[in-house]
Enzyme design. Structure first.
Site, PDB file in Angstrom:
ATOM      1  N   HIS A 127      23.429-114.848  22.150  1.00  0.00           N
ATOM      2  CA  HIS A 127      22.826-114.167  23.273  1.00  0.00           C
ATOM      3  C   HIS A 127      21.167-114.330  23.292  1.00  0.00           C
ATOM      4  O   HIS A 127      20.761-114.297  22.156  1.00  0.00           O
ATOM      5  CB  HIS A 127      22.937-112.670  23.532  1.00  0.00           C
ATOM      6  CG  HIS A 127      22.099-112.145  24.637  1.00  0.00           C
ATOM      7  ND1 HIS A 127      22.387-112.583  25.796  1.00  0.00           N
ATOM      8  CD2 HIS A 127      21.278-111.011  24.434  1.00  0.00           C
ATOM      9  CE1 HIS A 127      21.566-111.770  26.542  1.00  0.00           C
ATOM     10  NE2 HIS A 127      20.837-110.769  25.883  1.00  0.00           N
ATOM     11  N   HIS A 129      17.475-114.795  25.843  1.00  0.00           N
ATOM     12  CA  HIS A 129      16.807-114.824  27.113  1.00  0.00           C
ATOM     13  C   HIS A 129      16.033-115.996  27.517  1.00  0.00           C
ATOM     14  O   HIS A 129      14.771-116.080  27.751  1.00  0.00           O
ATOM     15  CB  HIS A 129      15.964-113.580  27.368  1.00  0.00           C
ATOM     16  CG  HIS A 129      16.306-112.326  27.474  1.00  0.00           C
ATOM     17  ND1 HIS A 129      16.066-110.930  27.752  1.00  0.00           N
ATOM     18  CD2 HIS A 129      17.852-112.047  27.158  1.00  0.00           C
ATOM     19  CE1 HIS A 129      16.794-109.942  27.469  1.00  0.00           C
ATOM     20  NE2 HIS A 129      17.937-110.582  27.035  1.00  0.00           N
ATOM     21  N   ASP A 152      28.938-132.906  30.009  1.00  0.00           N
ATOM     22  CA  ASP A 152      29.294-132.954  28.662  1.00  0.00           C
ATOM     23  C   ASP A 152      29.713-131.722  27.936  1.00  0.00           C
ATOM     24  O   ASP A 152      30.374-131.698  26.856  1.00  0.00           O
ATOM     25  CB  ASP A 152      28.091-133.729  27.692  1.00  0.00           C
ATOM     26  CG  ASP A 152      28.114-135.210  27.912  1.00  0.00           C
ATOM     27  OD1 ASP A 152      29.101-135.859  28.072  1.00  0.00           O
ATOM     28  OD2 ASP A 152      26.915-135.918  27.702  1.00  0.00           O
ATOM     29  N   HIS A 203      19.759-110.642  34.227  1.00  0.00           N
ATOM     30  CA  HIS A 203      19.704-110.534  32.739  1.00  0.00           C
ATOM     31  C   HIS A 203      19.683-111.805  31.946  1.00  0.00           C
ATOM     32  O   HIS A 203      18.475-111.914  31.691  1.00  0.00           O
ATOM     33  CB  HIS A 203      21.015-109.735  32.151  1.00  0.00           C
ATOM     34  CG  HIS A 203      20.783-109.092  30.698  1.00  0.00           C
ATOM     35  ND1 HIS A 203      21.762-108.601  30.000  1.00  0.00           N
ATOM     36  CD2 HIS A 203      19.973-109.686  29.652  1.00  0.00           C
ATOM     37  CE1 HIS A 203      21.395-108.246  28.665  1.00  0.00           C
ATOM     38  NE2 HIS A 203      20.237-109.005  28.490  1.00  0.00           N
ATOM     39  N   TYR A 261      34.809-138.927  21.891  1.00  0.00           N
ATOM     40  CA  TYR A 261      33.318-139.296  21.399  1.00  0.00           C
ATOM     41  C   TYR A 261      32.920-138.503  20.057  1.00  0.00           C
ATOM     42  O   TYR A 261      33.516-137.538  19.514  1.00  0.00           O
ATOM     43  CB  TYR A 261      32.444-138.102  22.537  1.00  0.00           C
ATOM     44  CG  TYR A 261      31.041-137.982  22.109  1.00  0.00           C
ATOM     45  CD1 TYR A 261      30.054-138.800  22.687  1.00  0.00           C
ATOM     46  CD2 TYR A 261      30.417-137.003  21.197  1.00  0.00           C
ATOM     47  CE1 TYR A 261      28.712-138.793  22.361  1.00  0.00           C
ATOM     48  CE2 TYR A 261      29.076-136.985  20.822  1.00  0.00           C
ATOM     49  CZ  TYR A 261      28.229-137.824  21.531  1.00  0.00           C
ATOM     50  OH  TYR A 261      27.073-137.653  21.387  1.00  0.00           O
TER      51      TYR A 261
HETATM   52 ZN    ZN Z   1      19.629-109.388  26.797  1.00  0.00          ZN
END
Ligand code: ZN
Length: 270
Positions: A127, A129, A152, A203, A261
């Protein structure tokens, strides 16, 4: 330790000079199952912290051991560069209770758990930002597939969730964040293997993969295609998405049974 592979690119068209850094997560050699998992999560978080995807402590990475029934994740608010294996917190996949570690797990732990529970094939979650992907998330817009770089990595537009309700924000916020991601995939008939990236409305992005390296690579790829899509929309507002045949060709040559690939996989050092 994580080592850094540095490649320098200038984006085509000279719109913006982009330096792409792809950190490579090295694999731990020995130790108990938790130690191995902890070291893997320590290293991917250090690698993540060394990218341009993370500002301050806005980001975290985790990995799951499904045989042991546990997930390991970065501790809350910790500095990436100085993370030690013992800082990594191990929680039970079923309950979220801490089973090993003295620090508080990332506040996003319930979101990661929701993804592992709903998507049984994924092994790691990242995760961030990161700026361009977060811009799309804040605009509550999916990232359209405008070219082969996107195709891709992601088989179609990168989805965006619905907004959380006031009640969902007020109680069990992080678990509800996971729930809206899962809801987006279930209701949309989306396959998490085809689309290993999602934008949570207002978010930011979550990505995943079948290894910590894959989850991190998908976070890097997502930010790159988010930036390219922003630039493309500036040059050609409301342009058409990529042709379906070209999208399919690019995704399938890298993913799935007919992939051709790169080089054939070699067994990983254990
Ligand atoms: Zn966050």
């Amino acid at each position: 330790m994580a080592r850094m592979e540095t490649r320098s690119h200038t984006s085509t068209g000279g719109l913006r000079a982009t330096r792409v850094r792809r950190p490579v997560v090295s694999h731990p050699r020995e130790g108990s199952p938790y130690e191995r998992l902890r070291r893997s999560v320590q290293r991917v978080n250090i690698a993540l912290g060394a990218t341009d995807l993370v500002l301050l402590a806005f980001g975290n990475a985790s990995a799951v051991d499904r045989v042991a029934g546990v997930m390991a994740i970065k501790p809350s608010g910790a500095d990436y560069a100085t993370l030690e294996p013992d800082d990594i917190v191990v929680v039970a996949l079923a309950t979220g209770e801490v089973v090993s570690g003295s620090r508080r797990p990332s506040s996003d732990t319930p979101t990661h758990l929701a993804l592992y529970r709903a998507f049984p094939a994924i092994a790691a979650v990242v995760h961030t930002h990161s700026a361009c992907a977060t811009a799309w998330a804040q605009a509550e817009r999916e990232i359209p597939c405008l070219g082969t770089t996107h195709a891709d990595h992601f088989r179609g537009p990168v989805p965006v969730t619905r907004r959380l309700s006031e009640r969902e924000v007020a109680t069990d916020y992080e678990a509800h964040t996971g729930a809206v991601i899962v809801e987006r995939y279930r209701k949309g008939g989306l396959d998490p293997a085809d689309l290993p990236a999602v934008l949570v409305a207002r978010h930011g992005p979550f990505t995943w993969g079948d290894s910590v390296q894959a989850a991190l690579d998908n976070a890097l790829a997502l930010e790159a295609v988010a930036r390219m899509a922003l630039d493309t929309e500036r040059l050609r507002p409301a342009g058409e998405p990529i042709d379906e045949g070209l999208l399919k060709r690019h995704f399938e040559r890298k993913h799935g049974p007919a992939a051709y690939y790169g080089q054939p996989p070699v067994p990983r050092e254990r």
